[in-house]
Design an enzyme around this catalytic site. Structure first.
Site, PDB file in Angstrom:
ATOM      1  N   GLU A 297      12.762 -67.269  42.018  1.00 20.98           N
ATOM      2  CA  GLU A 297      13.746 -67.089  40.942  1.00 20.98           C
ATOM      3  C   GLU A 297      13.121 -66.365  39.753  1.00 20.98           C
ATOM      4  OE1 GLU A 297      16.739 -67.474  41.721  1.00 20.98           O
ATOM      5  OE2 GLU A 297      16.365 -68.605  43.563  1.00 20.98           O
ATOM      6  N   HIS A 300      13.600 -62.722  40.173  1.00 23.39           N
ATOM      7  CA  HIS A 300      14.940 -62.313  39.735  1.00 23.39           C
ATOM      8  C   HIS A 300      14.989 -62.241  38.204  1.00 23.39           C
ATOM      9  CE1 HIS A 300      17.049 -62.352  43.577  1.00 23.39           C
ATOM     10  NE2 HIS A 300      16.704 -63.595  43.838  1.00 23.39           N
TER      11      HIS A 300
HETATM   12 ZN    ZN Z   1      16.990 -64.535  45.780  1.00 26.06          ZN
END
Ligand code: ZN
Length: 535
Positions: A297, A300
């Site tokens: 994450e 991201h």
């Molecule tokens: Zn992902």
């Protein structure tokens, strides 16, 4: 007076839409993190209202006029300029929004809502028949959507385009065909008895628990120690949380412009480049879930934080596509986070946090444990080698459903036949088979390939970073990611949605899309790790 009044007014209108969407995203984030369960219906109504406002604002006639006027104001501007990109991307979003009649959107939303409910129950009861009529409706409506949006070559194209603008089915077919041809024998050589173990842990990024199939008796060879499972001990929550934060800070995540919370299913979202939210989940009895989930994450999140500030409050903020977004999460989670150089720096630190659990486990055994290959029934628990085979199966089934080669009642049998031929395992029930993923119940057909695109592009982009930073491994081994982060910010993050994924790869000198760099990474890493010559 401004030289480009239409562009200015357009930016204002689009800024309003961006604000409404950010408010909706905040409500959706809250729903998954802190919202009390009793609020679910009120929250659904609020989200529906905000989605309607954003849609109405985008399709408004005035926005159409402004787009035309702004297009002539931007004439002669370079393709990647803010002005030209704004018109191009906003036009694309608006075209899509106007082409789908409100009636079809409403029928799709209703079918998806009923479909999700039915799917949850059907999965609990492991009963595909209960979900079948819903899936039939969803496939019919998806076909209607594809016809309405229109396409030249493949019925799958307009569906894929929603998640991966610029990508076509004609590009995906040879990619998956090549992966099938090359990857199936690689998985066979890695998992046959005597190929270096392969039992036990697999540590998939989103995997809560690891389903060990067909490997339990094969714990011989170099992975035998890893298979004994140093990852399956008790690691206290607080130590895991803090170690995750340390790694994320080192990667370059700015906690003054973002934060991490907890949710059942990890995700990331952004309300602005200055407000990026990540979630993770920690399992005290299985280290990889939280550890690699946080790194994933974070990848991201770095992308969202790295978008150029001047794109804020425009449709250009955010990632190029789901595939490019996933390439960034996988790059940090796997190509950095599951590499030997990374653990040269971080393993002593992890051992210091967990001396009882890891003090006697040497670094190499830990490295093998987090990189064990074993076919699993469940996609989200798959290791990086077998993962794309799960996606390939779903891609082929989706194409079959849309083109008529497979009917919905035939789906469970087609699923099992694919699992048998690609991974050599078959589930005994629908829950662990055809019913395991939420995507189809939401009507999200065309989404799955973006996972494989993400994996494949991560290797192409990482190869580019390697060329630009020749001592990348040494820096990683020193816990120094400044150059890698700066390179990604410059080449990928700052462009936001200005470029489609094919355009981005081409600009990077990586393109066109190719699975070769990813396969090369797999062959080199796992050939060495398992001590076998991979095909
Ligand atoms: Zn992902």
């Amino acid at each position: 007076m401004s030289a480009s009044p239409a562009t200015d007014e357009l930016r204002e209108r689009l800024g309003l839409i961006a604000d409404v969407q950010a408010a909706a995203a905040l409500l959706a984030w809250d729903q998954e993190t802190y919202m009390p369960p009793g609020a679910i219906e009120a929250r659904a109504a609020q989200l529906t209202t905000l989605a309607r406002i954003a849609h109405e604002e985008l399709v408004a006639e005035r926005v159409g006029e402004l787009l035309e006027a702004a297009a002539s104001e931007a004439e002669g501007e370079p393709y990647e300029s803010d002005a030209a990109s704004l018109v191009r991307v906003a036009q694309r979003d608006r075209d899509r929004a106007t082409r789908l009649p409100a009636d079809l959107v409403a029928r799709l939303a209703r079918a998806a809502s009923l479909g999700q409910q039915a799917w949850q129950k059907a999965r609990q009861e492991s009963n595909f028949a209960a979900f079948r009529p819903h899936l039939e409706t969803l496939v019919e409506l998806t076909l209607e959507k594809a016809e309405t949006l229109g396409y030249e070559a493949d019925v799958y194209d307009p569906l894929l385009d929603e998640f991966e603008p610029g990508m076509t089915t004609a590009q995906l077919r040879p990619l998956f065909a090549m992966l099938r041809e090359r990857l199936v024998p690689i998985v066979q050589s890695l998992t046959e008895p005597g190929a270096g173990g392969g039992a036990g842990e697999n540590g998939g990024s989103a995997g809560a628990t690891s389903t060990s199939i067909g490997g339990a008796g094969a714990a011989a060879g170099p992975n035998a120690v890893a298979a004994a499972g140093p990852l399956r001990q008790r690691f206290d929550d607080r130590g895991q949380w803090e170690f995750g934060l340390e790694v994320m800070r080192d990667f370059g995540f700015d906690f003054a412009r973002g934060r991490q919370d907890r949710s059942a299913h990890p995700f990331s979202t952004a309300f602005a480049t200055t407000d990026v939210r990540l979630t993770t989940r920690i399992h005290e009895d299985f280290l990889p879930a939280g550890l690699f989930g946080s790194m994933h994450e974070c990848g991201h999140g770095l992308y969202e934080q790295g978008v150029a500030p001047e794109l804020e409050r425009t449709p250009l903020a955010g990632g190029a596509s789901l595939g490019v977004h996933e390439s960034q999460s996988r790059l940090w989670e796997i190509l950095v986070g599951r590499s030997r150089p990374f653990w040269r720096h971080y393993y002593p630190r992890l051992q210091a946090r967990f001396p009882e659990q890891l003090g006697a486990v040497d670094r190499e055994d830990f490295y093998r444990a987090i990189n064990t290959v074993a076919p699993t029934l469940i996609r989200v628990e798959a290791d990086e080698v077998t993962y794309n085979l799960h996606i390939m199966l779903r891609f082929e089934l989706e194409i079959g459903l849309l083109e008529g080669g497979i009917s919905v009642p035939e789906l469970p049998a087609a699923w099992n036949a694919g699992m048998e031929s690609y991974l050599g395992i078959v589930s005994g029930n629908d829950a662990e088979g055809v019913l395991q993923d939420i995507h189809w119940s939401m009507g999200a057909i065309g989404y799955f390939p973006t996972y494989t695109l993400g994996n494949v592009m991560s290797a192409q982009i990482f190869a580019g970073a390697r060329r630009a930073i020749p001592d990348l491994d040494d820096r990683t081994a020193a816990g120094d990611f400044a150059d890698l982060h700066a390179w990604l910010r410059d080449k990928v993050y700052r462009h936001g949605r200005k470029l489609t994924s094919p355009e981005l790869l081409e600009r990077l000198g990586c393109g066109p899309l190719s699975a070769e760099p990813w396969l090369e990474h797999i062959r080199a890493k796992y050939g060495e790790l398992y001590g076998v010559e991979l095909p």
